[in-house]
Write an enzyme that holds these catalytic residues in place. Structure first.
Site, PDB file in Angstrom:
ATOM      1  N   LYS A  56      53.361 104.219 -75.657  1.00  0.00           N
ATOM      2  CA  LYS A  56      53.031 103.357 -76.629  1.00  0.00           C
ATOM      3  C   LYS A  56      52.440 103.917 -77.772  1.00  0.00           C
ATOM      4  O   LYS A  56      51.980 105.167 -77.706  1.00  0.00           O
ATOM      5  CB  LYS A  56      51.993 102.239 -76.184  1.00  0.00           C
ATOM      6  N   TYR A 280      31.542 113.832-101.929  1.00  0.00           N
ATOM      7  CA  TYR A 280      31.037 112.253-102.342  1.00  0.00           C
ATOM      8  C   TYR A 280      29.665 112.088-101.767  1.00  0.00           C
ATOM      9  O   TYR A 280      29.332 112.569-100.702  1.00  0.00           O
ATOM     10  CB  TYR A 280      32.020 111.119-101.575  1.00  0.00           C
TER      11      TYR A 280
HETATM   12  C1  LIG Z   1      47.501 102.773 -72.308  1.00  0.00           C
HETATM   13  C2  LIG Z   1      47.731 102.165 -70.988  1.00  0.00           C
HETATM   14  C3  LIG Z   1      47.789 102.829 -69.692  1.00  0.00           C
HETATM   15  C4  LIG Z   1      47.613 104.450 -69.938  1.00  0.00           C
HETATM   16  O1  LIG Z   1      46.120 104.984 -70.029  1.00  0.00           O
HETATM   17  P1  LIG Z   1      45.584 106.445 -70.217  1.00  0.00           P
HETATM   18  O2  LIG Z   1      44.156 106.304 -69.987  1.00  0.00           O
HETATM   19  O3  LIG Z   1      46.031 106.892 -71.644  1.00  0.00           O
HETATM   20  O4  LIG Z   1      46.261 107.253 -69.159  1.00  0.00           O
HETATM   21  C5  LIG Z   1      48.012 102.685 -68.573  1.00  0.00           C
HETATM   22  N1  LIG Z   1      48.024 101.139 -68.264  1.00  0.00           N
HETATM   23  C6  LIG Z   1      47.878 100.338 -69.272  1.00  0.00           C
HETATM   24  C7  LIG Z   1      47.975  98.893 -68.931  1.00  0.00           C
HETATM   25  C8  LIG Z   1      47.609 100.712 -70.595  1.00  0.00           C
HETATM   26  O5  LIG Z   1      47.409  99.999 -71.581  1.00  0.00           O
END
Ligand SMILES: *Cc1c(COP(=O)(O)O)cnc(C)c1O
Length: 386
Positions: A56, A280
């Site tokens: 993702k 800044y």
């Molecule tokens: C993002 C996600 C993962 C992966 O989690 P990590 O902590 O990055 O290993 C697994 N399951 C779900 C439902 C997620 O949203």
């Protein structure tokens, strides 16, 4: 003034980094061999049971098109993204990698996406009775059973079927007619804190939920969940961050390899003296003669503004502090202690390297490695190693 990196810089760079064009202000290195090795290490920790590939958010910012084929080659057959558009974009590439990949949409079946999910061969993670009803209706329209995952809310209160929904399904199993559950999953809220009592509570809730749902492979673990031990393992793990080098066991040494390196170019070096200020808000003020190097990276590149006055960088192995505020396109370093011949326009500064990785930068920014990775900007020159 020199415009290209000095020969001593060139000696230090790897072959991949030597190819950075002069027009690139920053260079991101993504080590795909380390990605593959991390996946293997996580599978060993998962006692050689299958792992899904979580890609993702463009594989946590590292490039799903480059990362997903590596993980498929390492044996991943379930691929997870968050949103339908991510899945649709990735589907042709995955089809070219392997003929039988299950591509899941974690955020579920958004209203009106049923037909697109079927057409692109996506498996929604059904998160509510409403999504179950919509997927069953789509199966009815198509005249065939449709696969999907079912997600249970075991305590995170974010997505998934709640206890009352499970009772409803148990009393009316026909609501799942036409749906082939390929996975029953839930997500842990506190897996990175092994002592947190919520871990055991969620495990109990997940086990109870499995009794009430049709038989299917079960999945509870994200990256840190794998390290909670075999009780938590079930049939499939879903590691994301640890594949990309983030420590899944924050209280212990990192069991995975760093994946990301980041360098940015020095644009200018100037001498200042008290009481001159830098950047800044004039938040940093010289207390005596000092030299400031201005570097071509900023918060628009994911070098978070919360790193202002807190981060460290390295020039030829020498630590230098980030001083003053992070700007959109620029940061300023105090290079007073560094030999002037190492600090010149065009020279590269290390912002992320194996000695100072995503977890270190995250600590300095007051955030987590996940945010550092997913914030990485689009302006860097990208080189994939391995
Ligand atoms: C993002 C996600 C993962 C992966 O989690 P990590 O902590 O990055 O290993 C697994 N399951 C779900 C439902 C997620 O949203």
């Amino acid at each position: 003034m020199t415009i290209s990196p000095s020969s001593s810089d060139r000696e230090r760079t790897t072959s991949g980094e030597a190819a950075i064009p002069a027009t690139a202000a920053g260079a991101l290195t993504i080590d795909l061999a380390a990605v593959a090795e991390n996946f293997r290490r996580l599978r060993a920790a998962f006692l050689e049971k299958p792992l899904a590939a979580v890609v993702k958010a463009d594989a946590y910012g590292l490039g799903a098109a480059q990362v997903a084929p590596v993980l498929v080659k390492e044996g991943a057959r379930s691929i997870l993204v968050a949103q339908p558009d991510e899945a649709i974009a990735l589907r042709p590439l995955l089809d070219a990698c392997h003929p039988a990949l299950s591509l899941y949409v974690l955020n579920g079946l958004m209203p009106g996406t049923e037909a697109a999910c079927v057409e692109h061969n996506l498996l929604p993670v059904l998160n509510s009775l409403g999504e179950i009803d919509a997927w069953r209706a789509e199966a009815g329209r198509r005249g065939r059973a449709l696969p999907a995952a079912l997600q249970v809310d075991s305590g995170m209160s974010r997505l998934g079927l709640q206890p009352a929904d499970l009772e409803t399904l148990q009393a009316a199993p026909e609501r799942l007619e036409g749906i082939v559950p390929t996975l029953v999953m839930s997500h842990l809220a506190c897996a990175d804190e092994p002592q947190h009592p919520q871990n055991a509570q969620q495990l109990t809730a997940f086990r109870a939920a499995l009794q009430k749902l049709p038989d299917a492979p079960a999945s509870l673990c994200n990256s840190p969940g794998i390290f909670l031990g075999p009780d938590y393992h079930f049939d499939l793990a879903r590691p994301g961050a640890a594949v990309y080098g983030v420590n899944p066991t924050p209280a212990a040494p990192n069991p995975v390899l760093p994946v990301v390196g980041l360098k940015a170019r020095i644009l200018q070096v100037r001498g200042i003296d008290a009481p001159q200020s830098v950047g800044y808000g004039a938040t940093h003020r010289a207390t005596g003669p000092a030299r400031i190097a201005t570097v071509a990276a900023g918060y628009a590149d994911g070098y978070l503004r919360s790193l202002s006055g807190r981060a460290r960088a390295w020039i030829n192995g020498h630590e230098v502090p980030v001083v003053g505020r992070i700007s959109m396109d620029l940061i300023t370093l105090d290079v007073t202690g560094i030999a002037p011949d190492k600090v010149h326009p065009g020279a590269m500064v290390d912002l992320l390297d194996p000695q100072h990785g995503v977890d270190d930068l995250a600590r300095e920014a007051g955030t987590i490695g996940y945010e550092i990775l997913t914030a990485l900007g689009k302006r860097y020159h990208r080189a994939y190693l391995g």
